[in-house]
Enzyme design. Structure first.
Site, PDB file in Angstrom:
ATOM      1  N   LYS A 145       0.882  -0.823   3.080  1.00 48.81           N
ATOM      2  CA  LYS A 145       2.030   0.151   3.183  1.00 48.81           C
ATOM      3  C   LYS A 145       2.854  -0.562   0.990  1.00 48.81           C
ATOM      4  CE  LYS A 145       5.684   1.357   3.724  1.00 48.81           C
ATOM      5  NZ  LYS A 145       7.158   0.573   3.811  1.00 48.81           N
ATOM      6  N   ASP A 185       3.021   4.071   6.595  1.00 49.67           N
ATOM      7  CA  ASP A 185       3.803   3.977   7.732  1.00 49.67           C
ATOM      8  C   ASP A 185       4.318   4.262   8.917  1.00 49.67           C
ATOM      9  OD1 ASP A 185       4.987   5.479   7.487  1.00 49.67           O
ATOM     10  OD2 ASP A 185       6.728   5.750   6.024  1.00 49.67           O
TER      11      ASP A 185
END
Length: 220
Positions: free
Chosen positions: A130, A148
DNA sequence: ATCCCGAGGG
DNA sequence: CCCTCTGGAT
């Protein structure tokens, strides 16, 4: 003649791409909301953003970025001082360790520069897919889906995936959208997740893509 | 009590 | 797969 699963799949992909276009109209200004002026600043800000709002991150980074300007600065940072500067973002001990280790790794293996390849970024302490995709997409212009909490939640509510593992969600979305959409789509989903489709109270009544969402109006 | 632009370790 | 790390906001 396509088999039934293929037909369902292509219908899902068309619905997802239509939703992306509507989100683009709803959030024409969607962008990375972390404040930064270099790849290193974005890397640090993103490392701080774990389980923390970007508003909170932007409150601590001005003083942080004045105190530490280079990878070597982070590598040589005094633990207690760094911890105090980032304390309010939460997980401050783990984040301090990661940031110091990240600075050391940059100095030892990348000549003090933030690498621009995902395989390199994820070798840095405290940097997962991420964080790596945020840096690639917003500092280097290399497309990537940033899964996320918002992107994962919305992708599941929208019926785009049933996966929970962020890496699997990323792979599914990669397969559904053109590469040029990966980064802007991530920003749109994050904007939408913060402003409308919130975790606790999704506002389906005012949602621009409710008609494309199998979860609309349901208690989730 | 639950969530926020997660990652690492067991 | 699970658990833990942490503070702030709602």
């Amino acid at each position: 003649m396509p088999t039934q699963p293929d037909a369902n799949r292509s219908a899902l992909v068309r619905r997802a791409r239509l939703a992306n276009r509507r989100l683009a109209l709803a959030y024409p200004d969607a962008h990375c909301e972390l404040d930064f002026n270099s790849p290193l600043e974005l890397l640090v800000a993103t490392m701080l953003s774990a389980q923390c709002t970007d508003v909170r991150v932007n409150l601590v980074t001005p003083a942080l970025f004045r105190r530490y300007r280079t990878a070597a600065d982070y590598a040589g940072a005094e633990r207690s001082e760094l911890e105090e500067l980032i304390r309010s973002t939460g997980f401050f001990r783990a984040k301090s360790n990661s940031i110091i280790g990240m600075g050391q790794a940059l100095c030892e293996r990348f000549a003090g520069e933030v690498p621009s390849r995902l395989v390199d970024l994820v070798t840095l302490p405290g940097v997962g897919r991420k964080t790596a995709n945020v840096v690639l997409g917003n500092a280097f212009g290399i497309p990537g889906i940033t899964v996320d909490t918002h992107v994962g939640r919305l992708a599941r509510r929208l019926g785009w995936t049933e996966e929970v593992d962020p890496e699997r969600v990323e792979a599914e979305l990669n397969a559904m959208f053109a590469k040029t959409e990966w980064t802007p789509l991530s920003h749109r989903l994050i904007f939408h997740g913060r402003r409308c489709c919130q975790a606790r109270k999704p506002n389906c009544a005012e949602c621009p893509i409710a008609s494309l969402c199998p979860s609309a109006g349901q208690a989730i």
